[in-house]
Every structure is written in structure tokens, then in C-alpha cells.
Design a protein around this motif. Structure first.
Motif, PDB file in Angstrom:
ATOM      1  N   THR A   1      -3.092   1.785   1.368  1.00  0.00           N
ATOM      2  CA  THR A   1      -4.548   1.620   1.334  1.00  0.00           C
ATOM      3  C   THR A   1      -5.302   2.824   1.899  1.00  0.00           C
ATOM      4  O   THR A   1      -6.505   2.922   1.747  1.00  0.00           O
ATOM      5  CB  THR A   1      -4.962   0.358   2.113  1.00  0.00           C
ATOM      6  OG1 THR A   1      -4.424   0.449   3.440  1.00  0.00           O
ATOM      7  CG2 THR A   1      -4.430  -0.894   1.439  1.00  0.00           C
TER       8      THR A   1
ATOM      9  N   ALA B   1      -7.744  -1.535  -1.472  1.00  0.00           N
ATOM     10  CA  ALA B   1      -7.876  -2.322  -0.234  1.00  0.00           C
ATOM     11  C   ALA B   1      -7.394  -3.743  -0.520  1.00  0.00           C
ATOM     12  O   ALA B   1      -7.541  -4.241  -1.647  1.00  0.00           O
ATOM     13  CB  ALA B   1      -9.330  -2.338   0.248  1.00  0.00           C
ATOM     14  N   THR B   2      -6.816  -4.376   0.473  1.00  0.00           N
ATOM     15  CA  THR B   2      -6.306  -5.729   0.290  1.00  0.00           C
ATOM     16  C   THR B   2      -7.385  -6.735   0.664  1.00  0.00           C
ATOM     17  O   THR B   2      -7.995  -6.644   1.730  1.00  0.00           O
ATOM     18  CB  THR B   2      -5.057  -5.951   1.162  1.00  0.00           C
ATOM     19  OG1 THR B   2      -4.089  -4.954   0.832  1.00  0.00           O
ATOM     20  CG2 THR B   2      -4.463  -7.339   0.928  1.00  0.00           C
TER      21      THR B   2
ATOM     22  N   MET C   1      -6.149  -7.155  -4.624  1.00  0.00           N
ATOM     23  CA  MET C   1      -6.480  -5.818  -4.142  1.00  0.00           C
ATOM     24  C   MET C   1      -7.709  -5.329  -4.889  1.00  0.00           C
ATOM     25  O   MET C   1      -7.882  -5.611  -6.082  1.00  0.00           O
ATOM     26  CB  MET C   1      -5.323  -4.850  -4.375  1.00  0.00           C
ATOM     27  CG  MET C   1      -4.025  -5.294  -3.721  1.00  0.00           C
ATOM     28  SD  MET C   1      -2.933  -3.919  -3.375  1.00  0.00           S
ATOM     29  CE  MET C   1      -3.721  -3.145  -1.977  1.00  0.00           C
TER      30      MET C   1
END
Lengths: 160, 473
Positions: free
Chosen positions: B73, B105-106, B111
């Protein structure tokens, strides 16, 4: 001698296109669609000097991957693979050295021999270097779905 | 007209479309799946095919995290789309691909991906030949680096035969052979024929054109015209052997000089053998037109006079030059009138070939007629000049200056019509125009050959049936 699982070899032999990814000087992945050529041991791709930036990246960082993902390019198969490996650029003779792979290339793209006969029309396209990939790790999705974790095998042990 | 010329000069040189993030994501969304790629902990690239939801206006994408991976990320990852259409027995076509880079980004089990930049190629937008041409600098960079690595120059290669063909643009020699042989044949019909000087004339004239072809590349390279042209074809844009690194600039300059010196020596020999003031004047004029075509200070082609120069050079000068060698300086109206249709048709070869070059030419101030004129005027100009060529031919026969069988050249009218009809739809498509340019070359060649055939009929009948008069009036 083969070091790859049978379904992976089948994909390599069938694929009209695969995605070669190299790592550029900033550490970013850069992906290039290319025809994978497999001789039963190593994976080869050829690159015209016109589109040789990938060669610069490989010389600086030989870690690459080759994925085969497009069902259309493999006759409708839905399995997928990513092969990670170490690449080297073979460029002793950009004019004709790559032609040893022409028989494998021609099987996938028959028209290439006709274009080669007319190389005077596009001479730089046929100034080419070879990318030789020694597979290190194979990630295989039998169902092609990212929801399923791939079967991971070391390329050197996969055939055992 | 000035407005059109200004517009042409300001027309931006077509580029591989720069992709902004939204455009890149829009293209990416058109692929049935996307390939997520990142660099793993071991430093190898890793790719997983998945299906992303793409919000192009918002510059984002989202997808379910692929099983078995931890997608980084804090670094750039990419999403790629790639497409081909298999063509059994041929290979494939419809090549296109696009890659968008950004940070992932999670968010829960999904995501998100915020795009930062994009790159791609679609051969429907930038044809493969143009894409290759735009990449010439990369090839040069490659060979330069390889030369440094090896400590010796490494260059691209072609076999000698192909290289000679490409460098000299040998197939275009028909532009010289047709008028020169016609001049000799007309002289023969009038009772003048000297085989040794006829052969020397053909060879010398061929050297003049080869010198012109090579010198044209030399001076266009100096002035940047060939570099600015990213859509050359087999009929236009020069030989490009300098740009490709196949032949050095110095070698090309030497080759052009050699051809001109050889032509000059043959010209002097012809003067010595068949000397006449007419031949001297025509020879000097031919050299001036040939060298001045691209070379400073005259630079006819850069001043919108290239078409006229080619018409004069490959029409009256070539034909009358060959004629006066045989007649030892005696001039007549017949060869002059015969040269006019040939002059117009050879001019039209250049004129049509300049169409795909016009953007590159405009950038370097090479103000050819297609650079100066609007599309409608250029196409209209073709039609007027082609009609004029045939009208002059018919008029020449009607007034008894040309023999009736010369009308055989009218058989090329359907080809000229084919060119005329092909200009409109292909005007902005250099590769579509290639077929039209090919037919246009045939119009000149076949018209010339048919004129020669007409004169052959006259010569044969003159031998077997001297009483038959094939001239009207």
C-alpha cells in the motif's frame, strides 16, 4: 529439460500474448504485452530495438514476471499463470540472432515470415534482442479466479 | 490560401495520445478484466488478473483483494488492460493495452486504487507503422548504448541489395527511364538513332535522378524534414536510411556526389560526342533543377516550386535532352508536346506523395503545395492537372504533332480516376493513401509505356507500310 507444470507449459505454448512485467529504475512495475516463446526449458520473448526500453530495465534489474491471463489469447482456456523469473538480454546479434526462435514464433504468428521477407520496409523492427527468462516461481490459478489462492511452486521443483 | 497555409503550419504534429488519468481509467474500464501488478517482497513483479470497478471521473478503482497476497500500500502498483484479436493463419490484430499506476489502500475486504498516471497504445489510434516511426530515437539510443558497451560501433543492418534499393529509391527510376526512352524513340522515328549515345543517355540520366534521390535525403535531413515526418510510407518521407542509422550522413553525401559526378562525366562525354548548344543548355538546366530541388540556396521544394521543378526536370528536360543527343541539337515540337503529359503525370506523383508528408513538412517550413493549399484545392488540383495531361495528349494528336497510336495512353484514365476518387477518403490517412499513391505511380508509368507502345506501332508500320500515315493533318 522442463521445470514447469504441464498446464503451465500448455498455456505457454498456446498463448498468443502474455504480459511481461519488468521493474523500472524507480521500482515501479512496467507491463508489456509480448508473445511468449517456450522451448521446453526457458521462456523467450523478443523485443525490437524500437521498443527497447524494457531491455534497459532488465539489464538494470533482471527480476521479471510473465503472466498469461487472456482466455481469448489461449484458445478459450480459463486457467491463468504468473511466472516469476530472472531474465537476461541476449543481444550478440540484433540483426539475426533472434531468428533461431522464428520457428516457434511462426507457429503463433504465421504472418511474421512474410513481414520478415519485406524487412526492407521496416528494417528497425527486425533488429531485435532476445529476453531469456529462467523461471523461479510459478503461481497457477486452475480456475483463473483471484478469489482462489494460486498454487505456488518453485520452478526448479515443479516437475519433480 | 494564406489562411490555409497558416493553419497547416500551426497544425500540431500528431503524437501518441498522452493519456491523463481519467482517460487511462476510461480505457482500462473497457477491458473485460484488469491485471493488478506490484513488486513483491522478494523484488519480483507479481500479477493477478481480477475485475475492478472503475470510477474514471473520480480517478479511482476498487477491487476485492486477491486471495493469497498482501498487496503493498505504500508504493505504486498498476492495473493493466491488454487486448488482441486472434486471426488464425495470420496471427492477431486489434492490439491495444493500457496501464494505470497509483497507490492501493485496504478498505475492509476490498482495496481502493487512486490513479496517478497512465500510459498505453492502441493501434486503432496510432497505427503500428507510425508507432514504430515515433520510436526510432529509442532504437538509436539502444545501438548507441550497445556501441559503448562493446567499445565498437554497432549499427542496424540490411543486406547490400535491400540497402542499395532503399538508399537510392531505385524503383522510382521509372520517372527517368520513361521520358528518356521516349525522347530517343521520337528521335528514332525522325531518323536519328545512335545506339552508343542512347545507352549513355539512359545511364547518365539515371545517375542524375539517383543523385537527386540521395541528395534529397541529405538536405532534408539537414533541414529536419525527414525527422519531422512520423508517417512515412514506401512512396513518401524519403529513404530514411540516415534516420535509421543504416547509412551515415557522410556516406549519403558522398554517394550523392558520386552519382552527380558520374552523371556530369557522362554529360561531358555526350557533349564531346554529340555536342550542341542545346544539349549544353538542357544539361546545365537539368543539373540546376536536380540539385536545387532540395539544396540551398534554391530549395525549390521548400518554396512551393518543387512540383514545377519536377515537372520540368522529368518532363521536357529529360525528354528533350535525350532527343537532342540523338539529333545533335536539332529541336522540334513533337518531343516537347510529348513531354508535357509526362511532365504533368510525374508532377502528380510528387504532388500526391506530398499529401501524407504535409504536417511534417509544414513544421520545417517545407511549403509544398499540399502544405499551402486546402484539402479541396489539392484534390481539385490533381483533377485539373490530370485532365490537362490527357487534353494535351489528345490535342497533340489532333494537330498532327503526335501520332494517333499515342492515344493508347488514354487507357490510363481509369487509373487516374481511381486516384482521384481515393484522395478524398484517404487524405488524412497516410497508410490508407499508400494504395492510392501506388496507383498514381502506375498512371505515369503506364501512360509512358503506352506512349512508347504507340511509337513502336509507328516505327513498325513505318518499316512495313511506309505509305500509312499515322499523323493527322
Amino acid at each position: 529439460m522442463s521445470t514447469l507444470p504441464d498446464p503451465v507449459e500448455e498455456l505457454l505454448n498456446a498463448a498468443l500474448v502474455g504480459e511481461l512485467t519488468v521493474v523500472d529504475g524507480s521500482g515501479h512495475p512496467v507491463t508489456y504485452p509480448l508473445i511468449p516463446l517456450y522451448d521446453g526449458e526457458k521462456i523467450y520473448l523478443t523485443s525490437s530495438t524500437l521498443f527497447s526500453r524494457k531491455l534497459e530495465h532488465i539489464k538494470a534489474n533482471p527480476k521479471v514476471s510473465l503472466s498469461i491471463t487472456d482466455p481469448v489469447a489461449v484458445g478459450g482456456r480459463t486457467d491463468r499463470v504468473t511466472i516469476q523469473g530472472d531474465a537476461r538480454v541476449i543481444e550478440e546479434d540484433p540483426h539475426g540472432g533472434w531468428e533461431r526462435l522464428l520457428p516457434i514464433w511462426e507457429k503463433k504468428e504465421p504472418s511474421i515470415v512474410y513481414f520478415l521477407k519485406a524487412r526492407v520496409a521496416l528494417p528497425l523492427f527486425f533488429e531485435r534482442s532476445l529476453i531469456e527468462i529462467t523461471p523461479r516461481q510459478v503461481l497457477y490459478w486452475a480456475d483463473g479466479s483471484p478469489a482462489t489462492a494460486p498454487v505456488v511452486s518453485d520452478a526448479g521443483k515443479a516437475a519433480a | 490560401m494564406m489562411a490555409a497555409a497558416t493553419a497547416a503550419r500551426n497544425e500540431p504534429m500528431p503524437r501518441t495520445p498522452a493519456l491523463d488519468v481519467a482517460a487511462g481509467l476510461t480505457k482500462l474500464a473497457s477491458y473485460p478484466y484488469q491485471i493488478l501488478t506490484f513488486v513483491d517482497d522478494a523484488g519480483y513483479p507479481m500479477s493477478v488478473a481480477l475485475t475492478a470497478d472503475i470510477d474514471a471521473p473520480g480517478g479511482t478503482a476498487s477491487f476485492r483483494a486477491p486471495a493469497g497476497f498482501t498487496v503493498p500500500t505504500g508504493v505504486d502498483v498498476s492495473l493493466t488492460g491488454s487486448h488482441i484479436r486472434p486471426q488464425p493463419g495470420y496471427g492477431y490484430d486489434e492490439r491495444r493495452h493500457v496501464t494505470v499506476w497509483g497507490r492501493a489502500a485496504t478498505v475492509g475486504d476490498r482495496m481502493t486504487f487512486r490513479a496517478a498516471r497512465a500510459w498505453g497504445w492502441d493501434e486503432a489510434e496510432v497505427p503500428f507503422f507510425e508507432y514504430s516511426e515515433r520510436s526510432t530515437a529509442q532504437s538509436k539510443k539502444y545501438f548507441d548504448a550497445l556501441s559503448v558497451e562493446r567499445g565498437t560501433p554497432v549499427k542496424p543492418k540490411l543486406s547490400f541489395g535491400w540497402l542499395a534499393l532503399r538508399t537510392t529509391r531505385l524503383p522510382f527510376l521509372s520517372a527517368t527511364i520513361v521520358p528518356v526512352v521516349l525522347g530517343i524513340v521520337i528521335a528514332t522515328r525522325q531518323g536519328f538513332f545512335d545506339p552508343p549515345t542512347a545507352i549513355l543517355t539512359v545511364i547518365g540520366s539515371a545517375f542524375v535522378q539517383l543523385g537527386l534521390n540521395v541528395a534529397n535525403d541529405v538536405f532534408d535531413s539537414v533541414q529536419g524534414a525527414d525527422e519531422a515526418n512520423v508517417t512515412p510510407t514506401q512512396f513518401s518521407g524519403g529513404s530514411r536510411v540516415i534516420q535509421y542509422g543504416l547509412v551515415s550522413f557522410r556516406q549519403m553525401a558522398g554517394l550523392a556526389t558520386t552519382f552527380y559526378v558520374a552523371a556530369g562525366l557522362i554529360g561531358l562525354l555526350l557533349l564531346a560526342l554529340r555536342g550542341s548548344p542545346e544539349l549544353l543548355i538542357i544539361g546545365v538546366a537539368g543539373f540546376i533543377v536536380s540539385i536545387g530541388y532540395t539544396a540551398p540556396p534554391l530549395k525549390f521544394v521548400y518554396r512551393g516550386l518543387g512540383e514545377v521543378a519536377v515537372a520540368i526536370g522529368f518532363g521536357p528536360l529529360m525528354l528533350l535532352g535525350a532527343y537532342v543527343v540523338q539529333t545533335r541539337g536539332e529541336l522540334s515540337w513533337e518531343p516537347f508536346v510529348a513531354s508535357l503529359p509526362i511532365a504533368l503525370l510525374v508532377m502528380l506523383i510528387l504532388y500526391v506523395n506530398e499529401i501524407p508528408d504535409r504536417r511534417g513538412d509544414a513544421r520545417v517550413g517545407k511549403r509544398t503545395l499540399p502544405v499551402r493549399l486546402s484539402k479541396a484545392t489539392v484534390i481539385g488540383g490533381y483533377r485539373v492537372a490530370a485532365i490537362a495531361a490527357y487534353v494535351i495528349l489528345v490535342a497533340g494528336v489532333a494537330v498532327g504533332l503526335l501520332p494517333i497510336p499515342a492515344l493508347l495512353a488514354l487507357l490510363t484514365i481509369p487509373l487516374a480516376l481511381q486516384v482521384s476518387r481515393g484522395l478524398e477518403p484517404n487524405y488524412d490517412n497516410p497508410y490508407g493513401l499508400m494504395a492510392v499513391m501506388g496507383v498514381n505511380v502506375k498512371v505515369h508509368l503506364y501512360a509512358g509505356l503506352l506512349l512508347l507502345a504507340g511509337y513502336a506501332v509507328v516505327l513498325i508500320l513505318g518499316a512495313v507500310a511506309p505509305s500509312v500515315d499515322l499523323f493527322l493533318g
